[in-house]
Design a protein around this motif. Structure first.
Motif, PDB file in Angstrom:
ATOM      1  N   LEU A   1       0.826  -1.202   0.000  1.00 38.21           N
ATOM      2  CA  LEU A   1       0.000   0.000   0.000  1.00 38.21           C
ATOM      3  C   LEU A   1       0.865   1.259   0.000  1.00 38.21           C
ATOM      4  O   LEU A   1       0.523   2.262  -0.635  1.00 38.21           O
ATOM      5  CB  LEU A   1      -0.930  -0.011   1.213  1.00 38.21           C
ATOM      6  N   ARG A   2       1.982   1.208   0.704  1.00 41.83           N
ATOM      7  CA  ARG A   2       2.902   2.351   0.678  1.00 41.83           C
ATOM      8  C   ARG A   2       3.456   2.563  -0.729  1.00 41.83           C
ATOM      9  O   ARG A   2       3.626   3.701  -1.173  1.00 41.83           O
ATOM     10  CB  ARG A   2       4.042   2.100   1.671  1.00 41.83           C
ATOM     11  N   PHE A   3       3.748   1.478  -1.423  1.00 44.44           N
ATOM     12  CA  PHE A   3       4.253   1.574  -2.789  1.00 44.44           C
ATOM     13  C   PHE A   3       3.225   2.251  -3.701  1.00 44.44           C
ATOM     14  O   PHE A   3       3.569   3.036  -4.585  1.00 44.44           O
ATOM     15  CB  PHE A   3       4.593   0.183  -3.314  1.00 44.44           C
ATOM     16  N   LEU A   4       1.926   1.955  -3.481  1.00 44.37           N
ATOM     17  CA  LEU A   4       0.874   2.509  -4.323  1.00 44.37           C
ATOM     18  C   LEU A   4       0.557   3.962  -3.995  1.00 44.37           C
ATOM     19  O   LEU A   4       0.262   4.755  -4.889  1.00 44.37           O
ATOM     20  CB  LEU A   4      -0.407   1.659  -4.181  1.00 44.37           C
ATOM     21  N   PHE A   5       0.630   4.320  -2.714  1.00 44.14           N
ATOM     22  CA  PHE A   5       0.150   5.635  -2.294  1.00 44.14           C
ATOM     23  C   PHE A   5       1.263   6.659  -2.096  1.00 44.14           C
ATOM     24  O   PHE A   5       1.008   7.855  -2.207  1.00 44.14           O
ATOM     25  CB  PHE A   5      -0.661   5.502  -1.001  1.00 44.14           C
ATOM     26  N   VAL A   6       2.470   6.210  -1.749  1.00 45.02           N
ATOM     27  CA  VAL A   6       3.563   7.146  -1.472  1.00 45.02           C
ATOM     28  C   VAL A   6       4.601   6.975  -2.574  1.00 45.02           C
ATOM     29  O   VAL A   6       5.539   6.175  -2.467  1.00 45.02           O
ATOM     30  CB  VAL A   6       4.179   6.896  -0.085  1.00 45.02           C
ATOM     31  N   HIS A   7       4.437   7.715  -3.647  1.00 49.44           N
ATOM     32  CA  HIS A   7       5.262   7.509  -4.834  1.00 49.44           C
ATOM     33  C   HIS A   7       6.738   7.830  -4.580  1.00 49.44           C
ATOM     34  O   HIS A   7       7.621   7.192  -5.157  1.00 49.44           O
ATOM     35  CB  HIS A   7       4.728   8.368  -5.985  1.00 49.44           C
TER      36      HIS A   7
ATOM     37  N   ARG B   1       9.007   4.828  -3.244  1.00 46.91           N
ATOM     38  CA  ARG B   1       8.886   3.531  -3.904  1.00 46.91           C
ATOM     39  C   ARG B   1      10.190   2.746  -3.903  1.00 46.91           C
ATOM     40  O   ARG B   1      10.181   1.516  -3.792  1.00 46.91           O
ATOM     41  CB  ARG B   1       8.386   3.724  -5.341  1.00 46.91           C
ATOM     42  N   ILE B   2      11.314   3.422  -4.028  1.00 47.62           N
ATOM     43  CA  ILE B   2      12.591   2.700  -4.031  1.00 47.62           C
ATOM     44  C   ILE B   2      12.832   2.066  -2.668  1.00 47.62           C
ATOM     45  O   ILE B   2      13.169   0.871  -2.566  1.00 47.62           O
ATOM     46  CB  ILE B   2      13.739   3.651  -4.402  1.00 47.62           C
ATOM     47  N   GLU B   3      12.650   2.853  -1.578  1.00 45.72           N
ATOM     48  CA  GLU B   3      12.834   2.299  -0.229  1.00 45.72           C
ATOM     49  C   GLU B   3      11.829   1.177   0.043  1.00 45.72           C
ATOM     50  O   GLU B   3      12.157   0.174   0.671  1.00 45.72           O
ATOM     51  CB  GLU B   3      12.669   3.398   0.817  1.00 45.72           C
ATOM     52  N   THR B   4      10.593   1.347  -0.454  1.00 46.74           N
ATOM     53  CA  THR B   4       9.559   0.338  -0.210  1.00 46.74           C
ATOM     54  C   THR B   4       9.873  -0.962  -0.939  1.00 46.74           C
ATOM     55  O   THR B   4       9.696  -2.054  -0.391  1.00 46.74           O
ATOM     56  CB  THR B   4       8.187   0.876  -0.655  1.00 46.74           C
ATOM     57  N   ALA B   5      10.349  -0.852  -2.179  1.00 50.48           N
ATOM     58  CA  ALA B   5      10.729  -2.056  -2.917  1.00 50.48           C
ATOM     59  C   ALA B   5      11.883  -2.774  -2.217  1.00 50.48           C
ATOM     60  O   ALA B   5      11.902  -4.015  -2.120  1.00 50.48           O
ATOM     61  CB  ALA B   5      11.121  -1.695  -4.340  1.00 50.48           C
ATOM     62  N   GLY B   6      12.848  -2.013  -1.704  1.00 48.10           N
ATOM     63  CA  GLY B   6      13.933  -2.624  -0.938  1.00 48.10           C
ATOM     64  C   GLY B   6      13.433  -3.297   0.325  1.00 48.10           C
ATOM     65  O   GLY B   6      13.907  -4.375   0.711  1.00 48.10           O
ATOM     66  N   LEU B   7      12.429  -2.672   1.006  1.00 50.71           N
ATOM     67  CA  LEU B   7      11.848  -3.278   2.204  1.00 50.71           C
ATOM     68  C   LEU B   7      11.216  -4.624   1.892  1.00 50.71           C
ATOM     69  O   LEU B   7      11.422  -5.602   2.618  1.00 50.71           O
ATOM     70  CB  LEU B   7      10.808  -2.327   2.804  1.00 50.71           C
TER      71      LEU B   7
END
Length: 389
Positions: free
Chosen positions: A174-180, A183-189
């Motif tokens: 959801l963070r990847f979708l809403f907090v553009h 996205r790099i940090e979220t994909a790494g997470l």
């Protein structure tokens, strides 16, 4: 905050912190086996944070009683702050927000870990609640929060309890979708979470087939009425199992929270579609919709995790409550103006109700905390019998 802190400080907290109480009571460090009834091994990459906290505090001379009190207050006040700040962020009406905060003072505690335990599970849920709150804040101000704080909270949550994996991945999606901008940090997470999940699975002494674990996340038998009844009855049933009875005030409070959460489950899908101008509210509605679907579609039979539907609700307890308040209010204001009753214009009458609710919640807690001495004696008896054997 006094409503949360005063009863346990004055009466002593009864909390089912099975693993913490067992380890501190038995003085077994470093821990190699869990003497609680639910876990028999210590995973090497998860289910370890509460042991580390317990050992650290014990080495400082903090014994079992103060540990339980301190960790209870830490979690309870954290979840209360999450409920309070989320409501304040989403609800502009001062009195309505105050009333919702007052009624939701204890809303962060689901009956599954009745105000604190098992400690590993409640710590994981508390950390993930803070991470979810930060993601809600990031939607409108992505540059205002630390880029690493949300991933760090998710990882530590997973190290508290393995069940946090799925909920952390859901939050990351959801963070990847809403907090553009994140996205790099979220994909790494997500990559680190999945790698850690593989390590946990490979090193876990409690070996289960992959299909058994996967069965938790596929729709089970459709039993909507049974799930609806459980929404209103499961928390009270857990209290009765723990204490042998359900205090009338606590049972009534659980029923009110269940009604509010059900209202949120019904309203949130509509709000997720309509609230395009309020991204924070829309994200909360999406979270609540996902939780509702997971709960009502979750399997209840032939799964390796007992009470799995209630565990889903426990992890998101603060946000299902907040969504149950703000989502119906959003729809009501959108389609019909809210007209204040005559008594609402009187300041004294208006502010007496939140204060009365806060006073009521003190008495909701008191009957449970009065049992602390009986429970302490049972723990001592159990500890002594184990040592003698």
């Amino acid at each position: 905050m006094l409503v949360i802190a005063a009863p346990p400080i004055l009466l002593g907290p009864w909390l089912p912190l099975v693993d913490l109480a067992a380890f501190v009571g038995l003085n077994t460090y470093p821990p190699q086996l869990s003497y609680g009834p639910f876990h028999y091994y210590v995973f090497q990459f998860t289910y370890i944070v509460h042991y580390a906290l317990s050992r650290f505090l014990f080495d400082l001379g903090v014994t079992a009683g103060p540990q339980i009190l301190a960790l209870y207050l830490l979690q309870a006040l954290t979840l209360f702050t999450v409920v309070w700040r989320t409501l304040a962020h989403l609800e502009s009406g001062r009195w309505i927000c105050s009333m919702a905060v007052a009624l939701g003072t204890l809303a962060g505690w689901d009956g599954l870990f009745l105000w604190g335990g098992p400690l590993a599970y409640s710590l994981a849920a508390t950390l993930l609640a803070v991470a979810t709150f930060l993601v809600l804040c990031e939607v409108e101000t992505p540059d205002g929060a630390s880029a690493v704080l949300v991933p760090l909270l998710c990882l530590v949550s997973l190290m508290c309890h393995p069940f946090s994996l799925f909920f952390s991945v859901l939050l990351a999606a959801l963070r990847f979708l809403f907090v553009h901008r994140r996205r790099i940090e979220t994909a790494g997470l997500v990559a680190v979470l999945l790698l850690l999940a593989w390590a946990i699975r490979a090193e876990s002494p409690e070996s289960h087939e992959t299909r058994e674990l996967a069965a938790l996340f596929f729709p089970g038998s459709m039993q909507p009425m049974a799930k609806l009844r459980a929404l209103f009855q499961a928390d009270a049933a857990m209290v009765k199992w723990l204490f042998g009875f359900v205090p009338a005030g606590l049972g009534s409070y659980y029923a009110v929270l269940a009604a509010i959460r059900l209202a949120g489950f019904v309203a949130s899908p509509v709000v997720a579609i309509l609230a395009k101008k309020s991204p924070t509210l829309r994200l909360l509605a999406v979270i609540d919709t996902a939780v509702g679907l997971m709960y009502f579609l979750s399997p209840t039979t032939q799964v390796i995790v007992t009470l799995w539907p209630q565990r889903i609700l426990a992890f998101y307890a603060p946000f299902t409550y907040v969504a149950g308040v703000v989502a119906p209010l959003y729809l009501l204001r959108r389609f019909r103006p809210i007209v204040a009753p005559p008594w609402f214009r009187n300041a004294r009458t208006r502010w007496a109700l939140p204060l009365a609710v806060l006073g009521l919640l003190v008495f909701v807690q008191v009957p449970v905390f009065r049992l602390s001495e009986n429970v302490r004696r049972e723990y001592v008896r159990l500890r002594d019998s184990i040592l003698q054997s």
